[in-house]
Design a protein around this motif. Structure first.
Motif, short mmCIF file in Angstrom:
data_model
loop_
_atom_site.label_atom_id
_atom_site.label_comp_id
_atom_site.label_asym_id
_atom_site.label_seq_id
_atom_site.Cartn_x
_atom_site.Cartn_y
_atom_site.Cartn_z
N LEU A 133 0.83 -1.20 0.00
CA LEU A 133 0.00 0.00 0.00
C LEU A 133 0.87 1.26 0.00
CD1 LEU A 133 -2.04 -2.21 0.85
CD2 LEU A 133 -3.15 -0.48 2.27
N SER A 134 0.47 2.22 -0.78
CA SER A 134 1.14 3.52 -0.77
C SER A 134 0.69 4.30 0.47
CB SER A 134 0.77 4.31 -2.03
OG SER A 134 -0.63 4.61 -2.03
N LYS A 135 1.34 5.40 0.71
CA LYS A 135 0.94 6.26 1.82
C LYS A 135 -0.51 6.68 1.67
CE LYS A 135 1.97 10.74 3.98
NZ LYS A 135 2.86 11.92 3.97
N SER A 136 -0.92 7.02 0.46
CA SER A 136 -2.29 7.46 0.21
C SER A 136 -3.29 6.34 0.47
CB SER A 136 -2.42 7.95 -1.23
OG SER A 136 -3.76 8.27 -1.55
N ASP A 137 -2.98 5.13 0.00
CA ASP A 137 -3.89 3.99 0.19
C ASP A 137 -4.01 3.62 1.66
OD1 ASP A 137 -4.44 3.81 -2.49
OD2 ASP A 137 -2.94 2.26 -2.89
N ALA A 138 -2.87 3.60 2.35
CA ALA A 138 -2.90 3.27 3.78
C ALA A 138 -3.69 4.32 4.55
CB ALA A 138 -1.48 3.16 4.32
N SER A 139 -3.54 5.57 4.16
CA SER A 139 -4.28 6.64 4.83
C SER A 139 -5.78 6.50 4.61
CB SER A 139 -3.79 8.00 4.31
OG SER A 139 -2.42 8.21 4.62
N ASP A 140 -6.16 6.12 3.38
CA ASP A 140 -7.58 5.90 3.10
C ASP A 140 -8.14 4.76 3.95
OD1 ASP A 140 -7.64 7.94 1.26
OD2 ASP A 140 -7.38 6.63 -0.48
N LEU A 141 -7.36 3.70 4.06
CA LEU A 141 -7.82 2.53 4.81
C LEU A 141 -7.96 2.82 6.29
CD1 LEU A 141 -8.52 -0.50 4.84
CD2 LEU A 141 -6.07 -0.98 5.06
N GLU A 164 5.93 5.11 9.66
CA GLU A 164 6.72 5.43 8.45
C GLU A 164 5.84 5.41 7.21
OE1 GLU A 164 9.96 2.71 8.27
OE2 GLU A 164 11.28 3.93 9.54
N LEU A 165 4.88 4.50 7.20
CA LEU A 165 4.01 4.38 6.04
C LEU A 165 3.02 5.54 5.96
CD1 LEU A 165 2.98 2.78 3.60
CD2 LEU A 165 1.56 1.43 5.17
N VAL A 166 2.38 5.89 7.07
CA VAL A 166 1.32 6.91 7.01
C VAL A 166 1.85 8.33 7.16
CG1 VAL A 166 -0.45 5.32 7.82
CG2 VAL A 166 0.79 6.70 9.48
N LEU A 167 3.06 8.48 7.73
CA LEU A 167 3.64 9.82 7.90
C LEU A 167 4.71 10.14 6.86
CD1 LEU A 167 4.12 10.05 11.79
CD2 LEU A 167 2.31 11.09 10.41
N ILE A 193 -5.48 12.47 8.61
CA ILE A 193 -6.46 11.40 8.35
C ILE A 193 -7.29 11.07 9.58
CG2 ILE A 193 -5.08 10.39 6.50
CD1 ILE A 193 -4.15 8.25 8.48
N GLY A 194 -7.07 11.80 10.67
CA GLY A 194 -7.86 11.55 11.87
C GLY A 194 -7.61 10.21 12.50
N MET A 195 -6.40 9.66 12.32
CA MET A 195 -6.06 8.36 12.91
C MET A 195 -5.41 8.56 14.27
SD MET A 195 -3.50 5.30 11.62
CE MET A 195 -2.03 5.95 12.45
#
Length: 372
Positions: A133-141, A164-167, A193-195
């Motif tokens: 997953l890209s940063k964008s895809d992981a953020s969406d998930l 590291e993936l989401v930031l 992303i409100g995570m």
């Protein structure tokens, strides 16, 4: 299969076209009108009385809520095969030109970088279409999710890879110092992303049991739970039977958080509770000769690791052994990466935990039957 709307349309068609068809048989006008009126009244009464007959209502609602049996079987097969293939990963080494990265430490102008991929030749992997997953895809998930990771240093490394993936690498460097404070909790929110992410430092399985009880009492649950412990127990207690007792107690504390009890009594009201996705973070392969103290080399042996793993199997805590939690098999991943991926025989390079993060995220996609 018919839903409520389709059922209404069918009834209307019957009322409209059946009398017309009967007229084609040269029935008298009075007979046709009588039949049409009787049919209309019967259908109208049936529609209004349907809610009072649970078995018929259930039949209609179930027909409209589920796909055909062939689709269900197909989804089940794909789901099971995909879940079983998630750890089919291989590690390899990339050789990069360090001069491109202004790395002057290498006299040859080259440096080695470990990476990983799902096994290309595995049919299950190809059918499931796993993806890094890209940063964008992981953020969406993970958008709007609350993630709790509880455990020892292995769990902390898992958190590093997730952040590291989401930031991104640049942002993670700013928080790495706080995250790596020894034996401490860490809490952060990825505002974009409100995570919400909570890392809870845990030494022993009994601490995880206390944590599960605490969440149950508060009736507030995260969306994703990643828990795991065992290394401290192996070093400081070194008793597999005691570990087994602790793991079975943990399973008992986990069960109320699962869908088998989706509601709680709150002020005499039944309140539905969203159950979390739960993962067990397995212990890594231990390379005794590389461990950095004599006590570790003496106690944290292959034989002891397998004794502890046998207790995990007997407890039926993880799904591979008939339990509820999805196993993130760090032992399998670290074994495949090998000695070159660790400097102390216990903690592995980030590439191992990066692979575990992507396995977890793809498991979430499989469980929810999503594609990005």
């Amino acid at each position: 299969m018919f839903g409520a709307v389709q059922f209404g349309v069918l009834a209307a068609c019957i009322v409209l076209f059946v009398p017309m068809g009967l007229a084609g048989w040269h029935l008298s006008r009075n007979k046709m009108l009588f039949f049409s009126g009787a049919l209309f009244i019967t259908l109208a009464v049936g529609v209004h009385l349907t809610p009072y007959f649970p078995s018929f209502s259930t039949l209609i609602s179930s027909s409209s809520s589920f796909p055909s049996s062939s689709t269900v079987v197909s989804s089940s097969v794909n789901h099971d095969s995909c879940i079983s293939s998630l750890h089919d990963i291989e590690f390899y080494t990339n050789i990069q030109d360090s001069r491109v990265n202004n790395d002057s430490s290498s006299s040859t102008g080259e440096k080695m970088k470990n990476s990983w991929k799902w096994v290309d030749s595995d049919k299950g992997v190809m059918d499931c279409e796993f993806q890094k997953l890209s940063k964008s895809d992981a953020s969406d998930l993970l958008n709007g999710s609350w993630v709790v990771v509880a455990g020892d240093s292995q769990a902390r490394l898992m958190v590093v890879s997730l952040l590291e993936l989401v930031l991104g690498l640049e942002e993670i460097e700013r928080v790495r110092g706080d995250l790596f404070e020894r034996h401490s909790d860490y809490h952060t929110t990825v505002d974009v992303i409100g995570m919400k992410l909570d890392f809870i430092w845990v030494r022993y399985v009994s601490n995880l049991t206390d944590l599960m009880v605490e969440f149950r009492e508060k009736r507030v649950f995260p969306d994703v739970f990643v828990i795991g412990a065992g290394l401290w127990d192996m070093l400081h207690v070194n008793n597999a039977a005691d570990y087994g007792v602790s793991v079975r107690m943990l399973k008992d504390s986990v069960m109320p958080l699962l869908p088998v009890t989706p509601e709680f009594e709150v002020d005499d009201r039944r309140v539905a509770v969203r159950s979390p996705h739960m993962f067990w973070l397995g212990m890594p392969m231990l390379i005794s000769s590389m461990l950095n103290t004599e006590e570790k080399r003496e106690k944290m042996t292959d034989a002891m690791w397998y004794a502890y793993d046998k207790q995990l199997y007997k407890s039926k805590l993880v799904r591979n052994f008939g339990g509820p939690l999805f196993l993130l098999d760090i032992h399998s991943l670290s074994s495949r990466c090998g000695r070159a991926c660790t400097v102390d025989g216990m903690h592995y390079d980030g590439v191992v935990y990066e692979a575990a993060v992507h396995i977890m995220l793809n498991a979430l996609l499989v469980e929810s039957q999503q594609r990005l």
